[in-house]
Design a protein around this motif. Sequence first.
Motif, PDB file in Angstrom:
ATOM      1  N   CYS A 107      19.898  -3.394  37.125  1.00  0.00           N
ATOM      2  CA  CYS A 107      18.630  -4.703  36.621  1.00  0.00           C
ATOM      3  C   CYS A 107      19.282  -5.609  36.522  1.00  0.00           C
ATOM      4  O   CYS A 107      19.280  -6.097  35.194  1.00  0.00           O
ATOM      5  N   HIS A 163      17.851  -8.267  37.542  1.00  0.00           N
ATOM      6  CA  HIS A 163      17.076  -9.949  37.406  1.00  0.00           C
ATOM      7  C   HIS A 163      16.805 -10.478  36.691  1.00  0.00           C
ATOM      8  O   HIS A 163      17.203 -10.156  35.047  1.00  0.00           O
ATOM      9  N   ALA A 221       8.812   1.209  39.395  1.00  0.00           N
ATOM     10  CA  ALA A 221       9.375  -0.474  39.474  1.00  0.00           C
ATOM     11  C   ALA A 221      10.631  -0.180  39.623  1.00  0.00           C
ATOM     12  O   ALA A 221      11.271  -1.251  40.427  1.00  0.00           O
ATOM     13  N   CYS A 222      10.844   0.056  38.800  1.00  0.00           N
ATOM     14  CA  CYS A 222      12.966   0.469  38.556  1.00  0.00           C
ATOM     15  C   CYS A 222      13.555   0.693  40.183  1.00  0.00           C
ATOM     16  O   CYS A 222      14.252   0.608  40.695  1.00  0.00           O
ATOM     17  N   GLN A 279      14.677 -12.019  34.411  1.00  0.00           N
ATOM     18  CA  GLN A 279      13.354 -12.188  34.020  1.00  0.00           C
ATOM     19  C   GLN A 279      12.831 -11.057  33.644  1.00  0.00           C
ATOM     20  O   GLN A 279      12.736 -10.503  31.789  1.00  0.00           O
ATOM     21  N   ALA A 280      12.637  -9.410  33.896  1.00  0.00           N
ATOM     22  CA  ALA A 280      12.080  -8.202  33.747  1.00  0.00           C
ATOM     23  C   ALA A 280      13.993  -7.632  33.468  1.00  0.00           C
ATOM     24  O   ALA A 280      14.319  -7.845  33.704  1.00  0.00           O
ATOM     25  N   ASP A 281      12.831  -6.630  32.756  1.00  0.00           N
ATOM     26  CA  ASP A 281      14.419  -5.363  32.228  1.00  0.00           C
ATOM     27  C   ASP A 281      14.004  -4.019  32.917  1.00  0.00           C
ATOM     28  O   ASP A 281      12.869  -3.645  31.760  1.00  0.00           O
ATOM     29  N   HIS A 282      13.915  -3.112  34.084  1.00  0.00           N
ATOM     30  CA  HIS A 282      13.540  -2.481  34.753  1.00  0.00           C
ATOM     31  C   HIS A 282      13.835  -1.380  33.694  1.00  0.00           C
ATOM     32  O   HIS A 282      15.145  -0.927  34.223  1.00  0.00           O
ATOM     33  N   SER A 339       3.249 -10.277  35.330  1.00  0.00           N
ATOM     34  CA  SER A 339       4.708 -10.459  35.575  1.00  0.00           C
ATOM     35  C   SER A 339       4.715 -12.102  36.116  1.00  0.00           C
ATOM     36  O   SER A 339       4.285 -12.473  37.420  1.00  0.00           O
ATOM     37  N   GLN A 340       5.871 -12.866  35.857  1.00  0.00           N
ATOM     38  CA  GLN A 340       6.089 -14.044  36.655  1.00  0.00           C
ATOM     39  C   GLN A 340       6.511 -14.075  38.001  1.00  0.00           C
ATOM     40  O   GLN A 340       5.840 -14.959  39.143  1.00  0.00           O
TER      41      GLN A 340
END
Length: 412
Positions: free
Chosen positions: A65, A67, A78-79, A69-72, A143-144
């Motif tokens: 991942c 991204h 989502a991943c 902010q996120a940690d898929h 999420s942002q």
Amino acid sequence: MNRKVKRGSYRRSCPRCGWQGTYDTAAKGDYAKRRHSCARHQAKAAGAERYASRMAAVDRTPKPCLHKQADHQHGTYACYTLDACRCAPCVSAQRAYEVDRVRQKAYGRWNGLIDAEPARQHVQRLMAAGMGLKRIVVVSGVSQGVMWKLLYGVPRTDGTRRPPQQRIKPTTAERLLGLELDLADGALVANTDTARRLQALVTKGWSMSKLGALLDVSPGNFNPVVLGRRSQVTAGTARRVHALYLELAEQAPPEETHHDKVAASRSRNYAAARGWSGPLRIGGRLHVGPALPLPELEDAEVLALDETAYDEAAVARRLDGDRTARIGKAERVEIVRRARALGWSLLTIERRTGVTKPERYLEPSSRPHDEPGQNVRACGEAGHQHQCTDCAGVLPPATTQPDRSAGSSRSA
């Protein structure tokens, strides 16, 4: 008289197309063979072969991942969607999602996406009341990235921006619409509801001196709030008044002593003379709104709450050389725009204001277009011979060798 049908395992096949099948009776097998189509079977076999070749060419290596902010995590839809990972767990998650979606649509329970406008306006009102976007993300659990698409859209590669998202998931809308204003105790809010609650308590006979003592506020600061002479109060005061209103709205003031009776009578007369209303009741029940109500904004004001709003004081401080002022993207864009209007180079902007890589905040039409692949920041290196218009006003021009041919021609 019914004839007993002999059941077993009967295989039928077609030598031309390769079709074959197994049935429990000979009649079913013969019927299926007559009904089958060689062309259809061959087309289906060719499609299955193409699908197998495509699947064999897919890279099943788990992708990380990237991204910020996120940690898929692998094994999630989502991943599979956002990180374009095609490993076995992510493919299984995507397949399960599609199976559930098709099943829910067949049952009539799939509502898919809904209109995003109510949720967007609610978030904009929260932001207008002083609740920051990061705080909304933390409280709502959305999420942002989803919030950014909902409010501002997505930037395109050509410098333009896609419009804000028009549809969102029902779960996302429920989370956002269920948010209440959550501000720090020192934040300022409108005094309208706070003053009305205190005035309603005064109509029941609670004197302003007793209310101020219960709230631990001096009369000099408390009385203007009750009379509505102050347009704003702190969020902490609004919360305490809300809690006090819930406690005293259905409770009569003490009238045991002569002093208490006089204070209650004077408070009722004082409120009646000014036309104050008592606690609001709907259907016989006390109606109490939230402690921090959202402001009622006009449509034009709601639409104006976008990322182009910037802090004028922070922009002015940065342009004056104060690099301690906190700024965001909107402030950086405005700083670079004003500095370029003053004739500052990109290096001057970075050195004076502290805005790193200011070329990112230029409009596409005003971005420097030097030679392809030329890095503008490299022009500040010592001995660099590239003539960059953005560095000409800061760095001394590179020394050049005199043109001897021109000198010889002039002497001749």
